[in-house]
Design an enzyme around this catalytic site. Structure first.
Site, short mmCIF file in Angstrom:
data_model
loop_
_atom_site.label_atom_id
_atom_site.label_comp_id
_atom_site.label_asym_id
_atom_site.label_seq_id
_atom_site.Cartn_x
_atom_site.Cartn_y
_atom_site.Cartn_z
N ARG A 9 0.67 -1.29 -0.22
CA ARG A 9 0.03 -0.22 -0.11
C ARG A 9 0.86 1.47 0.01
O ARG A 9 0.16 2.37 -0.02
CB ARG A 9 -0.83 -0.02 1.30
CG ARG A 9 -2.35 -0.33 0.96
CD ARG A 9 -3.01 -0.70 2.43
NE ARG A 9 -4.23 -0.28 2.38
CZ ARG A 9 -5.19 -1.27 2.45
NH1 ARG A 9 -5.16 -2.44 2.36
NH2 ARG A 9 -6.41 -1.01 2.47
N ARG A 64 -21.72 -4.00 3.33
CA ARG A 64 -21.12 -5.21 3.36
C ARG A 64 -21.21 -5.98 4.80
O ARG A 64 -21.20 -5.31 5.78
CB ARG A 64 -19.49 -4.98 3.33
CG ARG A 64 -18.59 -6.13 3.58
CD ARG A 64 -17.08 -6.06 3.12
NE ARG A 64 -16.54 -4.85 3.63
CZ ARG A 64 -15.60 -4.26 3.22
NH1 ARG A 64 -14.92 -4.94 2.51
NH2 ARG A 64 -14.90 -3.42 3.69
N ARG A 70 -17.78 -4.21 9.67
CA ARG A 70 -16.50 -3.90 10.00
C ARG A 70 -16.57 -2.56 10.64
O ARG A 70 -17.37 -1.76 10.18
CB ARG A 70 -15.50 -3.93 8.93
CG ARG A 70 -14.86 -5.21 8.69
CD ARG A 70 -13.92 -5.26 7.48
NE ARG A 70 -13.23 -4.14 7.03
CZ ARG A 70 -12.69 -4.07 6.02
NH1 ARG A 70 -12.32 -5.08 5.17
NH2 ARG A 70 -11.68 -2.89 5.53
N ARG A 112 -9.98 6.49 4.37
CA ARG A 112 -9.32 5.26 3.67
C ARG A 112 -9.34 5.57 2.24
O ARG A 112 -8.17 5.25 1.67
CB ARG A 112 -10.28 4.07 3.79
CG ARG A 112 -10.26 3.62 5.43
CD ARG A 112 -11.36 2.69 5.58
NE ARG A 112 -11.58 1.31 4.65
CZ ARG A 112 -12.77 0.63 4.63
NH1 ARG A 112 -13.86 0.89 5.29
NH2 ARG A 112 -12.52 -0.42 3.97
#
Ligand code: AP5
Length: 216
Positions: free
Chosen positions: A88, A127, A161, A172
Site C-alpha cells: 500500500r 457489506r 466492520r 481510507r
C-alpha cells in the site's frame, strides 16, 4: 505458481476475488487487512494501537505490515500468493520485490481493480463478513440465502466492520489516493500492471482476472 497483487481502493472487490482464487486455483490469500484484524484481537498493546489506527481509516505503519507479510510468506504456497491489500506504499512495494527476489520468486502481475468512487460507499456500507469463514456478502447485491446465516459455513456470526462507515471511508480513500495510488505508476513502469473493470459483475471480474493468470 503465479504471485499476484490485487490493487484497488476500499471496496474495489479485492477480498471477494481473492477468495474465489483460493477456491478455484488453490492460491494462498495474504490479506494484510485480515492479519491486522486478527492482531487487533490479540489483547496486546500493539493490537490496541492497530485497532485505533484502522478504525480511523489510516494506514498502519510499514514495519508492522511488512513483518506480518514476511512471516506468512515464509510458510510457502504451492498455488502461488495473492497479495490482497499489500503493498500500500512504495516502501512496502520495495520490500515485497526484495522478499520475492531473496526467495528466488517473482511477481507475475499487479492487477488494478478499476472502480468509480461513487460505487464504493454503497459497497462498503452494505457489506457483511462471516466471522467464522470470512465469506463476504452485501445487503443488496449479494445477500445471504437465509437472512443472517452464512451460505458457506452456516454460521450466524455475520459482522459489519468497525471501519465500514462513511466517515472512515473518506479517510481510507484519502489514504489510498495519497499513498497507494502511486503504485499504479510503479508497476506500470515495471511492466507488471494490468487493469480490470472492477465495476463489472463479480463473475465477469473473476473471468478477467483468470485471463491475466492464464497468461502469467
Ligand atoms: P483492508 O481490509 O485491506 O480493507 P480495504 O483495502 O479498505 O479493502 P476492503 O476489504 O474494504 O475492500 P475489498 O476491495 O476487499 O472489497 P470486498 O471484496 O470486501 O484494510 C483495512 C485497514 O487495514 C486499512 O484501512 C488499514 O488501516 C489497514 N491495512 C491493511 N493493509 C495495510 C497495509 N498494507 N499497510 C498499512 N495498513 C494496512 O467488496 C466490498 C463489498 O462490495 C462487498 O460487500 C462485496 O460483496 C461487494 N462487491 C465486491 N465485488 C463486487 C462487484 N463486482 N459488484 C458488486 N458488488 C461487489
Amino acid at each position: 505458481m503465479p504471485n499476484i497483487i490485487l490493487l484497488g481502493p476500499p471496496g474495489a472487490g479485492k477480498g471477494t476475488q481473492a477468495k474465489r482464487l483460493v477456491d478455484t486455483r488453490g492460491m494462498v490469500q495474504l490479506s494484510t487487512g485480515d492479519m491486522l484484524r486478527e492482531a487487533k484481537t490479540s489483547g496486546t498493546e500493539m493490537g490496541r494501537r492497530v485497532a485505533e489506527v484502522m478504525e480511523r481509516g489510516q494506514l498502519v505503519t510499514d514495519d508492522i505490515v511488512i513483518g506480518l507479510i514476511e512471516e506468512k510468506f515464509a510458510q510457502g504456497a504451492k498455488g502461488g500468493f495473492i497479495f490482497d491489500g499489500f503493498p500500500r506504499t512504495l516502501k512496502q512495494a520495495d520490500a515485497l520485490a526484495e522478499m520475492l527476489a531473496r526467495n528466488g520468486q517473482a511477481l507475475d502481475a499487479a492487477i488494478e481493480m478499476q472502480v468509480d468512487d461513487a460505487a464504493l460507499v454503497a459497497r462498503i456500507t452494505g457489506r457483511t463478513t462471516c466471522g467464522n469463514c470470512g465469506s463476504v456478502y452485501h445487503d443488496v447485491t449479494h445477500p445471504t440465502k437465509v437472512p443472517g446465516v452464512c451460505d458457506a459455513c452456516g454460521s450466524h456470526d455475520l459482522r459489519r466492520r468497525a471501519d465500514d462507515t462513511e466517515e472512515a471511508l473518506k479517510t481510507r480513500l484519502m489514504e489510498y489516493y495519497k499513498k497507494t495510488s502511486p503504485l499504479i505508476g510503479y508497476y506500470y513502469a515495471k511492466g507488471q500492471l494490468t487493469g480490470v473493470d472492477g465495476l463489472a459483475e463479480v463473475d465477469a471480474v473473476a473471468a478477467a482476472i483468470a485471463k491475466v493468470l492464464d497468461k502469467a
